[in-house]
Write an enzyme that holds these catalytic residues in place. Structure first.
Site, PDB file in Angstrom:
ATOM      1  N   TYR A  97      78.820 -57.955  -8.471  1.00  0.00           N
ATOM      2  CA  TYR A  97      79.666 -58.986  -7.557  1.00  0.00           C
ATOM      3  C   TYR A  97      81.353 -58.282  -7.557  1.00  0.00           C
ATOM      4  CZ  TYR A  97      81.560 -63.915  -6.725  1.00  0.00           C
ATOM      5  OH  TYR A  97      81.667 -64.918  -6.089  1.00  0.00           O
ATOM      6  N   TYR A 150      69.989 -70.081  -7.434  1.00  0.00           N
ATOM      7  CA  TYR A 150      69.199 -68.733  -7.190  1.00  0.00           C
ATOM      8  C   TYR A 150      68.937 -67.629  -8.461  1.00  0.00           C
ATOM      9  CZ  TYR A 150      65.075 -67.908  -3.816  1.00  0.00           C
ATOM     10  OH  TYR A 150      64.076 -68.569  -2.672  1.00  0.00           O
ATOM     11  N   CYS A 200      52.073 -62.129  -0.323  1.00  0.00           N
ATOM     12  CA  CYS A 200      51.868 -63.557  -0.014  1.00  0.00           C
ATOM     13  C   CYS A 200      51.564 -63.653  -1.774  1.00  0.00           C
ATOM     14  CB  CYS A 200      50.535 -63.564   0.817  1.00  0.00           C
ATOM     15  SG  CYS A 200      48.981 -62.772  -0.051  1.00  0.00           S
TER      16      CYS A 200
END
Length: 558
Positions: A271, A320, A408
């Site tokens: 960050y 998230y 997938c």
């Protein structure tokens, strides 16, 4: 090369191997593919993604790993300790050819401060999830999972589509870079904030991002225009999220959907806090580390306070999985956890089915091999509408990074069927070389992460890390080609433990047996973990698909 210097790495292609077996060759190629400039964020430093998630501890270790894989016998196992090859042991042909342990620390010392000292002493490496386990495939690797998240948000809050909505998020790195395209696939408009202009360019070049705005006001104007037209479009804007998200509050403008995927898991190397015009963030970090850390925490607190205010004003807000809430809480934001994580909000039902990210890579290097597998899977699962939609889109729109690959989401009693199909395709020559099959550590039964995958478990077992250890053991016992056990992926050190599995379809009968066993048991652990926690959906899946759960009175009827 014996000088162990940084260099450009690209995996070999084609049907011919230099190692003694295809598993060893696959491990070597996937390690090298992780460092392909098309794939890795900072390949010269061996950093693949996620702040400082590395593929090998240093270039000397990388060279030793490659050389060892080339000489490794088919009944030997290479041990890799935090990116360094430490031993070769005689095992057996069903044992993994490589066992990897990355970043693991005794719980009392499981923090960045201890890790940093060990890292600086050359004793450890941060492996993130798929960086140190050699199965990262670029931003596509997280794309469908990101789509599943935003599609889940659309289903829960916006009538099934994000059409006519604007999402604001931040972070265009290896993980966050999937967000703009995922929102677009779900029908929405997105504004993604990113401080690094090179990352913005990379997402434009690989078609994950449509356009770049000059500033936040320009981004909002463009987004409102697309929203009014009902057009799905992604917009990037350069800036610091800790400054721009609070600006949204000041501007009295509220997005429909709000999240963040900056590298908040690592306050020092992930960050980036706001700095003055005459300051350099990298120099500040190296010369005034404690000041940098304090600024990073203050920035994350400001970032989360703004998100909380926008949530109060109506933005559907979720975390998230980057541990931003925890960092803000540590910095004094007492209500930082007032918005939920993405797994309990949108993904847990899939995990109850053992459904999660299933990825595969064509060792031939030929994109046509992936297109052939796309077509074959569409025929194998004609009833799966999400899979049909995703693979049809991916074949037409997704740019490959490094070796051609696809991802997938498949569940229990599905992954083994797909793997058998791929092995048959290798055997009869429908693809030109073996296929590597793996997954993210973010999966149904392979991780303990109380602020991400196992947040808000029904029985309160969020922090129980027996499950990823069992998953690691099950993969070893079931014929996996290489297995990994890591600490700190996604949310940072002290907050997660997780296991990774990779297996090779080389067209042989032995591979078919291993694939069936490993890719039944691995997703099965997801059903088991959630059934044990009391989820009705997982219990139903266990009964319907025949998993033997003695403590729950469910027996295998297969």
């Amino acid at each position: 090369m014996t000088t162990h210097e940084p260099r450009t790495v690209r995996a070999p292609r084609g049907p011919h191997k230099t190692a003694k077996g295809w598993i060893q060759e696959a491990a070597k190629r996937m390690l090298m593919n992780n460092l392909d400039p098309e794939v890795a964020e900072h390949p010269e430093s061996l950093v693949v993604y996620g702040g400082r998630g590395k593929a090998a501890r240093n270039w000397e270790a990388f060279d030793h790993i490659v050389a060892t894989l080339d000489r490794l016998e088919n009944d030997e196992t290479l041990l890799v300790q935090s990116g360094k090859p430490v031993a070769v042991l005689r095992t057996h042909e069903w044992a993994p050819r490589v066992l990897i342990a990355n970043s693991n620390l005794v719980p009392h010392w499981a923090n960045w401060e201890t890790f940093d000292k060990l890292d600086q002493a050359g004793l450890m490496m941060y492996g993130q999830m798929t960086a140190g386990s050699w199965i990262y495939i670029g931003t596509q690797g997280i794309l469908q999972g990101t789509y599943e998240t935003f599609a889940g948000a659309a289903q829960k809050h916006f009538g099934g589509s994000l059409k006519g909505t604007i999402t604001v998020t931040a972070g265009l790195g290896g993980m966050g870079g999937a967000q703009p395209l995922a929102v677009k696939l779900a029908g929405g408009v997105s504004i993604t904030i990113e401080i690094d202009p090179t990352r913005i360019r990379k997402r434009l070049e690989t078609r994950y991002l449509d356009e770049v705005a000059d500033n936040l006001q320009d981004a909002i104007a463009r987004a409102e225009g697309y929203k009014a037209q009902g057009v799905a479009r992604s917009i990037g804007v350069q800036g610091n999220a800790a400054e721009l998200v609070p600006q949204l509050v000041e501007m009295n403008w509220t997005p429909d959907l709000l999240t963040d995927q900056t590298s908040a898991h690592d306050p020092m190397w992930g960050y980036i806090p706001p700095v003055n015009a005459d300051e350099d963030a990298g120099k500040l970090r190296s010369e005034h580390a404690e000041e940098y850390r304090q600024r990073a925490y203050a920035a994350m607190a400001a970032h989360v306070r703004a998100m909380l205010e926008l949530q109060k004003r109506g933005a559907v807000t979720f975390d998230y999985g980057n541990n931003l809430r925890q960092r803000a809480f540590e910095a004094g934001v007492e209500d930082a956890f007032s918005y939920p994580g993405f797994v309990p909000a949108f993904i847990r039902d899939s995990f109850c089915e053992g459904r999660g990210p299933f990825r595969w890579v064509a060792l031939s290097g030929d994109p046509q091999d992936i297109y052939a597998t796309d077509k074959a899977l569409l025929e194998l699962f004609p009833e799966d509408e999400r899979l049909q939609s995703w693979l049809t889109y991916a074949a037409d729109q997704i740019a490959f990074q490094g070796l051609p690959a696809r991802i997938c989401w498949l569940g229990y009693k599905e992954r083994d069927r797909a793997a058998k199909l791929f092995n048959d395709m290798v055997k009869d020559g429908r693809v030109k070389a073996p296929i590597v099959i793996g997954r993210d550590h973010l999966d149904a039964g392979s991780v303990a992460s109380p602020y991400r995958e196992t947040e808000a478990m029904k029985d309160g077992s969020d922090a129980v890390s027996d499950w990823p250890l069992l998953n690691f053991g099950v993969g070893i016992a079931s014929g996996a080609s290489w297995m990994s056990f890591h600490h700190g992926g996604g949310v940072g050190l002290g907050f997660s433990q997780h296991s990774g599995l990779v297996i090779v379809a080389d067209g042989t009968d032995e591979a078919a047996k291993k694939l069936s066993r490993a890719l039944t048991n691995d997703p099965g652990m997801g059903v088991i973990r959630h059934a044990d926690a009391g989820y009705d959906h997982a219990l139903d899946v266990a009964r319907e698909r025949g998993i033997d759960l003695p403590s729950l009175g469910i027996k295998d009827h297969a």
